[in-house]
Enzyme design. Sequence first.
Site, short mmCIF file in Angstrom:
data_model
loop_
_atom_site.label_atom_id
_atom_site.label_comp_id
_atom_site.label_asym_id
_atom_site.label_seq_id
_atom_site.Cartn_x
_atom_site.Cartn_y
_atom_site.Cartn_z
N LYS A 111 0.81 -1.08 -0.41
CA LYS A 111 -0.03 -0.05 -0.29
C LYS A 111 0.76 1.29 0.06
O LYS A 111 0.32 2.37 -0.65
CB LYS A 111 -1.13 0.88 1.33
CG LYS A 111 -1.62 -0.84 1.53
CD LYS A 111 -3.56 -0.19 0.90
CE LYS A 111 -3.90 -1.14 0.01
NZ LYS A 111 -5.08 -2.00 0.97
N LYS A 194 -7.81 -15.59 -13.32
CA LYS A 194 -9.27 -15.87 -12.18
C LYS A 194 -10.05 -14.65 -12.64
O LYS A 194 -9.77 -13.66 -13.04
CB LYS A 194 -8.62 -15.62 -10.71
CG LYS A 194 -8.88 -15.65 -9.41
CD LYS A 194 -7.56 -15.29 -8.53
CE LYS A 194 -8.68 -14.90 -7.39
NZ LYS A 194 -7.87 -14.89 -6.23
N LYS A 197 -11.99 -8.11 -9.26
CA LYS A 197 -12.72 -7.16 -10.67
C LYS A 197 -11.56 -5.92 -11.58
O LYS A 197 -12.35 -5.21 -11.98
CB LYS A 197 -13.39 -6.09 -8.83
CG LYS A 197 -15.22 -5.35 -9.39
CD LYS A 197 -14.88 -4.84 -7.57
CE LYS A 197 -15.54 -4.01 -7.23
NZ LYS A 197 -16.12 -3.84 -6.32
#
Length: 329
Positions: A111, A194, A197
């Site tokens: 992050k 996969k 989103k």
Amino acid sequence: MDTVLSGIRSTGNLHLGNYYGALRNFIRMQHENNCFFFIADYHSLTTQPDPKTLHENVKEVLCEYLAAGIDPNIATIYVQSDVKEVIELYLMLNMHAYMGELAKTTSFKEKARKQPENVNAGLLTYPTLMAADILLHNADKVPVGKDQEQHLEMTRRFARRFNNFYGVDFFKEPQAYNYGHELIKIPGLDGSGKMGKSEGNCVYLCDEPKVIEKKMMKALTDSGPTEMNSVKPEYIENLFTILKVVSTPDTYDYFNEEWNKCEIRYGDLKKQLAADVIKVTTPIRERYNEISNDKAYLHKVVTEGAEKARASALKTIVPVREIMGFKPF
Ligand code: TRP
């Protein structure tokens, strides 16, 4: 009966991959355990605080989980920020969490790299908040994906450290919930791995049938097999993987035969896939539309959920205060 706790990110729009992955296991799990599901809205502040979307995001996931089959009469479903005791435990645990170990966490480093302009203290202490979520209910088990394993390991370490420091045997060390079988991974429609989103290859649980048809029709295929019984390329195998979970075994076998005989018509396969996906998602979508407009119901669900969660939280936070030396005058 085990206490199982699961935190849900407050970014909605669940897709088929979420459904056949974690969600269906949650629905099963709630009958066999004392389950707590909560929507982690405080956690969302560590990346992009946005007063305009915070509430909508929480509402969306809440409705999706309820629509998919989480039953508030069986499990406890609540919103993290409705149970303020978690903040107190977070503060207490932070006094025993060290800069060094927090800064070394994989998720923190990632992050910090992604948002170098906003490396805030909340981001650093994300694992202590998550530990507080879990220890607040003294949970036995936590269903976690690979990306959360390190956080669970840190939770155990914090629990152990607290027990050692205060000379008590108070917190349990929570374990990963084992589904007892392999998680079904739903592939994307674009031939990639996969469904995700951020990959933009999803069928969402609340997609309208027309949208699902369109997405299916666009799924990657080719001009068809030229040799009998040949191995399917990955993008075709992917479509069969989805077929396997949404259709009947007969349907699957039929298309598999057609493939083996080199007679497969991808148009038919895609139509079948669309029809069966629509069959699975329609009750969820309809229920979603119903409850997302039912203010009174949602109010009741979150209020009762918070009450149950607070009762459980107090069983932890009251003794913790005492252990740490807080006393009433
Ligand atoms: N960090 C989890 C995620 O990103 C969400 C979460 C917050 C959580 N608190 C939790 C998960 C407690 C399990 C238990 O998916």
